[in-house]
Scaffold this motif. Structure first.
Motif, PDB file in Angstrom:
ATOM      1  N   ILE A   3       0.843  -1.193   0.000  1.00 18.92           N
ATOM      2  CA  ILE A   3       0.000   0.000   0.000  1.00 18.92           C
ATOM      3  C   ILE A   3       0.882   1.247   0.000  1.00 18.92           C
ATOM      4  N   ASN A   6       2.294   1.774  -3.443  1.00 20.05           N
ATOM      5  CA  ASN A   6       1.301   2.162  -4.440  1.00 20.05           C
ATOM      6  C   ASN A   6       0.752   3.569  -4.250  1.00 20.05           C
ATOM      7  N   MET A   7       1.015   4.199  -3.112  1.00 12.78           N
ATOM      8  CA  MET A   7       0.493   5.544  -2.861  1.00 12.78           C
ATOM      9  C   MET A   7       1.334   6.638  -3.487  1.00 12.78           C
ATOM     10  N   THR A  60      -2.522  12.357   4.063  1.00 16.72           N
ATOM     11  CA  THR A  60      -3.893  12.849   4.137  1.00 16.72           C
ATOM     12  C   THR A  60      -4.642  12.042   5.195  1.00 16.72           C
ATOM     13  N   ASP A  62      -7.288  10.377   4.787  1.00 14.38           N
ATOM     14  CA  ASP A  62      -7.682   9.097   4.170  1.00 14.38           C
ATOM     15  C   ASP A  62      -6.516   8.114   4.121  1.00 14.38           C
ATOM     16  N   GLN A  63      -5.337   8.593   3.776  1.00 21.91           N
ATOM     17  CA  GLN A  63      -4.165   7.722   3.757  1.00 21.91           C
ATOM     18  C   GLN A  63      -3.870   7.190   5.159  1.00 21.91           C
ATOM     19  N   SER A  65      -5.885   6.900   7.665  1.00 17.97           N
ATOM     20  CA  SER A  65      -6.953   5.985   8.072  1.00 17.97           C
ATOM     21  C   SER A  65      -6.749   4.595   7.479  1.00 17.97           C
ATOM     22  N   GLN A  66      -6.365   4.540   6.218  1.00 17.11           N
ATOM     23  CA  GLN A  66      -6.124   3.252   5.570  1.00 17.11           C
ATOM     24  C   GLN A  66      -4.977   2.505   6.243  1.00 17.11           C
ATOM     25  N   PHE A  67      -3.885   3.201   6.529  1.00 20.03           N
ATOM     26  CA  PHE A  67      -2.744   2.568   7.195  1.00 20.03           C
ATOM     27  C   PHE A  67      -3.110   2.090   8.592  1.00 20.03           C
ATOM     28  N   GLU A  69      -6.073   1.341   9.785  1.00 16.86           N
ATOM     29  CA  GLU A  69      -7.003   0.216   9.695  1.00 16.86           C
ATOM     30  C   GLU A  69      -6.262  -1.086   9.432  1.00 16.86           C
ATOM     31  N   GLU A  70      -5.340  -1.056   8.488  1.00 18.89           N
ATOM     32  CA  GLU A  70      -4.569  -2.260   8.154  1.00 18.89           C
ATOM     33  C   GLU A  70      -3.693  -2.707   9.328  1.00 18.89           C
TER      34      GLU A  70
END
Length: 81
Positions: A3, A6-7, A60, A62-63, A65-67, A69-70
């Protein structure tokens, strides 16, 4: 780690986030179950990096939050405290 790659994050940001994950991966794959709990600490270090990068604007919301969460999903699957 995929991830992060890919960012398209700046090198310094990506590198500081990847370092604790690489260490965690090495500990998980060393065939020594005694080291597995140390993975939880490396994931905590990753979470701290994500929070710092989000706070200073390098990620950000959103970024981040994604990290988060994972990372928390991995911690849960490993049974981290």
């Amino acid at each position: 780690s995929a991830i992060i790659s890919n960012m398209g994050l700046p090198f310094g940001v990506a590198n500081s986030l990847s370092a604790p994950l690489g260490q965690a991966s090495a500990l998980l794959n060393d065939n020594n179950p005694n080291n597995d709990i140390a993975v939880c600490g490396k994931l905590d270090a990753f979470i701290n990096q994500v929070n710092a990068k989000a706070q200073n604007g390098n990620l950000t919301p959103d970024q981040a939050s994604q990290f988060l969460e994972e990372a928390n999903a991995i911690k849960t699957s490993l049974g981290c405290p």
